[in-house]
Scaffold this motif. Sequence first.
Motif, PDB file in Angstrom:
ATOM      1  N   ILE A 140       0.842  -1.202   0.000  1.00  0.00           N
ATOM      2  CA  ILE A 140       0.000   0.000   0.000  1.00  0.00           C
ATOM      3  C   ILE A 140       0.874   1.249   0.000  1.00  0.00           C
ATOM      4  CG2 ILE A 140      -1.654   1.331   1.388  1.00  0.00           C
ATOM      5  CD1 ILE A 140      -2.819  -1.468   2.253  1.00  0.00           C
ATOM      6  N   LEU A 141       1.899   1.246   0.822  1.00  0.00           N
ATOM      7  CA  LEU A 141       2.828   2.380   0.880  1.00  0.00           C
ATOM      8  C   LEU A 141       3.506   2.590  -0.481  1.00  0.00           C
ATOM      9  CD1 LEU A 141       4.248   4.523   2.653  1.00  0.00           C
ATOM     10  CD2 LEU A 141       5.968   2.792   3.142  1.00  0.00           C
ATOM     11  N   ALA A 142       3.976   1.500  -1.067  1.00  0.00           N
ATOM     12  CA  ALA A 142       4.655   1.589  -2.367  1.00  0.00           C
ATOM     13  C   ALA A 142       3.697   2.066  -3.459  1.00  0.00           C
ATOM     14  CB  ALA A 142       5.259   0.236  -2.735  1.00  0.00           C
ATOM     15  N   MET A 143       2.464   1.557  -3.465  1.00  0.00           N
ATOM     16  CA  MET A 143       1.514   1.962  -4.505  1.00  0.00           C
ATOM     17  C   MET A 143       1.145   3.434  -4.350  1.00  0.00           C
ATOM     18  SD  MET A 143      -0.091   1.328  -7.236  1.00  0.00           S
ATOM     19  CE  MET A 143      -0.373  -0.394  -7.562  1.00  0.00           C
ATOM     20  N   ASN A 144       1.050   3.913  -3.134  1.00  0.00           N
ATOM     21  CA  ASN A 144       0.793   5.339  -2.938  1.00  0.00           C
ATOM     22  C   ASN A 144       1.954   6.184  -3.453  1.00  0.00           C
ATOM     23  OD1 ASN A 144      -1.881   5.691  -1.879  1.00  0.00           O
ATOM     24  ND2 ASN A 144      -1.185   4.576  -0.067  1.00  0.00           N
ATOM     25  N   ALA A 145       3.176   5.684  -3.315  1.00  0.00           N
ATOM     26  CA  ALA A 145       4.342   6.379  -3.879  1.00  0.00           C
ATOM     27  C   ALA A 145       4.260   6.380  -5.409  1.00  0.00           C
ATOM     28  CB  ALA A 145       5.638   5.720  -3.408  1.00  0.00           C
ATOM     29  N   VAL A 146       3.832   5.266  -5.991  1.00  0.00           N
ATOM     30  CA  VAL A 146       3.656   5.196  -7.443  1.00  0.00           C
ATOM     31  C   VAL A 146       2.610   6.216  -7.889  1.00  0.00           C
ATOM     32  CG1 VAL A 146       2.787   3.729  -9.320  1.00  0.00           C
ATOM     33  CG2 VAL A 146       4.402   2.791  -7.674  1.00  0.00           C
ATOM     34  N   LYS A 147       1.481   6.263  -7.181  1.00  0.00           N
ATOM     35  CA  LYS A 147       0.427   7.228  -7.523  1.00  0.00           C
ATOM     36  C   LYS A 147       0.947   8.662  -7.471  1.00  0.00           C
ATOM     37  CE  LYS A 147      -3.734   7.208  -6.180  1.00  0.00           C
ATOM     38  NZ  LYS A 147      -4.951   7.233  -5.397  1.00  0.00           N
ATOM     39  N   THR A 148       1.723   8.978  -6.438  1.00  0.00           N
ATOM     40  CA  THR A 148       2.278  10.325  -6.299  1.00  0.00           C
ATOM     41  C   THR A 148       3.198  10.643  -7.473  1.00  0.00           C
ATOM     42  OG1 THR A 148       2.111  10.198  -3.896  1.00  0.00           O
ATOM     43  CG2 THR A 148       3.625  11.845  -4.799  1.00  0.00           C
ATOM     44  N   SER A 149       4.027   9.678  -7.851  1.00  0.00           N
ATOM     45  CA  SER A 149       4.941   9.929  -8.972  1.00  0.00           C
ATOM     46  C   SER A 149       4.168  10.116 -10.277  1.00  0.00           C
ATOM     47  CB  SER A 149       5.968   8.802  -9.111  1.00  0.00           C
ATOM     48  OG  SER A 149       5.371   7.619  -9.575  1.00  0.00           O
ATOM     49  N   ILE A 150       3.072   9.397 -10.450  1.00  0.00           N
ATOM     50  CA  ILE A 150       2.238   9.564 -11.644  1.00  0.00           C
ATOM     51  C   ILE A 150       1.640  10.969 -11.670  1.00  0.00           C
ATOM     52  CG2 ILE A 150       0.093   8.815 -12.763  1.00  0.00           C
ATOM     53  CD1 ILE A 150       0.812   5.958 -11.743  1.00  0.00           C
ATOM     54  N   LEU A 151       1.159  11.422 -10.530  1.00  0.00           N
ATOM     55  CA  LEU A 151       0.570  12.768 -10.450  1.00  0.00           C
ATOM     56  C   LEU A 151       1.578  13.849 -10.807  1.00  0.00           C
ATOM     57  CD1 LEU A 151      -1.562  12.308  -7.223  1.00  0.00           C
ATOM     58  CD2 LEU A 151      -2.447  12.820  -9.507  1.00  0.00           C
ATOM     59  N   TRP A 152       2.842  13.675 -10.423  1.00  0.00           N
ATOM     60  CA  TRP A 152       3.868  14.683 -10.642  1.00  0.00           C
ATOM     61  C   TRP A 152       4.502  14.622 -12.029  1.00  0.00           C
ATOM     62  CZ3 TRP A 152       6.943  13.950  -5.458  1.00  0.00           C
ATOM     63  CH2 TRP A 152       6.211  14.512  -4.424  1.00  0.00           C
ATOM     64  N   THR A 153       4.283  13.540 -12.755  1.00  0.00           N
ATOM     65  CA  THR A 153       4.967  13.329 -14.026  1.00  0.00           C
ATOM     66  C   THR A 153       4.156  13.890 -15.186  1.00  0.00           C
ATOM     67  OG1 THR A 153       5.937  11.296 -13.130  1.00  0.00           O
ATOM     68  CG2 THR A 153       5.986  11.555 -15.513  1.00  0.00           C
ATOM     69  N   ASP A 154       4.844  14.578 -16.116  1.00  0.00           N
ATOM     70  CA  ASP A 154       4.151  15.122 -17.283  1.00  0.00           C
ATOM     71  C   ASP A 154       3.728  13.972 -18.210  1.00  0.00           C
ATOM     72  OD1 ASP A 154       6.195  15.061 -19.794  1.00  0.00           O
ATOM     73  OD2 ASP A 154       7.280  15.352 -17.911  1.00  0.00           O
ATOM     74  N   ASP A 155       2.765  14.229 -19.063  1.00  0.00           N
ATOM     75  CA  ASP A 155       2.171  13.179 -19.899  1.00  0.00           C
ATOM     76  C   ASP A 155       3.178  12.514 -20.833  1.00  0.00           C
ATOM     77  OD1 ASP A 155      -0.249  13.533 -18.668  1.00  0.00           O
ATOM     78  OD2 ASP A 155      -1.170  14.641 -20.323  1.00  0.00           O
ATOM     79  N   ASP A 156       4.068  13.289 -21.453  1.00  0.00           N
ATOM     80  CA  ASP A 156       5.046  12.701 -22.375  1.00  0.00           C
ATOM     81  C   ASP A 156       5.992  11.746 -21.641  1.00  0.00           C
ATOM     82  OD1 ASP A 156       3.996  13.984 -24.593  1.00  0.00           O
ATOM     83  OD2 ASP A 156       5.391  15.678 -24.452  1.00  0.00           O
ATOM     84  N   SER A 157       6.469  12.163 -20.474  1.00  0.00           N
ATOM     85  CA  SER A 157       7.346  11.293 -19.679  1.00  0.00           C
ATOM     86  C   SER A 157       6.593  10.067 -19.196  1.00  0.00           C
ATOM     87  CB  SER A 157       7.924  12.052 -18.479  1.00  0.00           C
ATOM     88  OG  SER A 157       8.761  13.085 -18.912  1.00  0.00           O
ATOM     89  N   LEU A 158       5.346  10.278 -18.800  1.00  0.00           N
ATOM     90  CA  LEU A 158       4.518   9.165 -18.336  1.00  0.00           C
ATOM     91  C   LEU A 158       4.355   8.116 -19.436  1.00  0.00           C
ATOM     92  CD1 LEU A 158       2.905   8.438 -15.761  1.00  0.00           C
ATOM     93  CD2 LEU A 158       0.925   9.443 -16.867  1.00  0.00           C
ATOM     94  N   LYS A 159       4.081   8.569 -20.644  1.00  0.00           N
ATOM     95  CA  LYS A 159       3.935   7.635 -21.773  1.00  0.00           C
ATOM     96  C   LYS A 159       5.245   6.903 -22.045  1.00  0.00           C
ATOM     97  CE  LYS A 159       0.023   9.769 -24.076  1.00  0.00           C
ATOM     98  NZ  LYS A 159      -0.949   8.740 -23.855  1.00  0.00           N
ATOM     99  N   ALA A 160       6.371   7.583 -21.962  1.00  0.00           N
ATOM    100  CA  ALA A 160       7.674   6.951 -22.192  1.00  0.00           C
ATOM    101  C   ALA A 160       7.981   5.923 -21.105  1.00  0.00           C
ATOM    102  CB  ALA A 160       8.773   8.013 -22.251  1.00  0.00           C
ATOM    103  N   ILE A 161       7.788   6.311 -19.861  1.00  0.00           N
ATOM    104  CA  ILE A 161       8.094   5.424 -18.737  1.00  0.00           C
ATOM    105  C   ILE A 161       7.192   4.195 -18.743  1.00  0.00           C
ATOM    106  CG2 ILE A 161       8.006   5.223 -16.210  1.00  0.00           C
ATOM    107  CD1 ILE A 161       8.818   8.277 -16.210  1.00  0.00           C
ATOM    108  N   TRP A 162       5.886   4.411 -18.843  1.00  0.00           N
ATOM    109  CA  TRP A 162       4.953   3.289 -18.782  1.00  0.00           C
ATOM    110  C   TRP A 162       4.995   2.455 -20.052  1.00  0.00           C
ATOM    111  CZ3 TRP A 162       2.560   1.226 -14.659  1.00  0.00           C
ATOM    112  CH2 TRP A 162       2.697   1.941 -13.465  1.00  0.00           C
TER     113      TRP A 162
END
Length: 97
Positions: free
Chosen positions: A41-63
């Motif tokens: 749960i702690l790790a997934m909340n960290a993932v969610k936070t990183s998704i919120l902070w990441t711009d769409d282009d970077s998000l598409k590249a990373i994911w």
Amino acid sequence: MSKKPPFDPDKLVLTKSEILEFCDRVLKKWNKNPTKNANNILAMNAVKTSILWTDDDSLKAIWGEILSWTFDLLYENAMAQDGEEWANIRKKLKSKK
């Protein structure tokens, strides 16, 4: 008539909201047993936070990379679980690259 782009399983087409919804579904499942899943749960909340902070282009590249790696890992995991028979098939597949 416009041509549809070819299917690319490694290309992320989901939106940031859809990825966050997925994270929320996983958290809902894990929250049924929070003691057992506390670290997850702690790790997934960290993932969610990183998704919120990441711009769409970077998000598409990373994911997009994560999706690609997932297919590779699933394949490697399947190969590692079976005996020599799969090892021979794997060699044949690798030689085709």
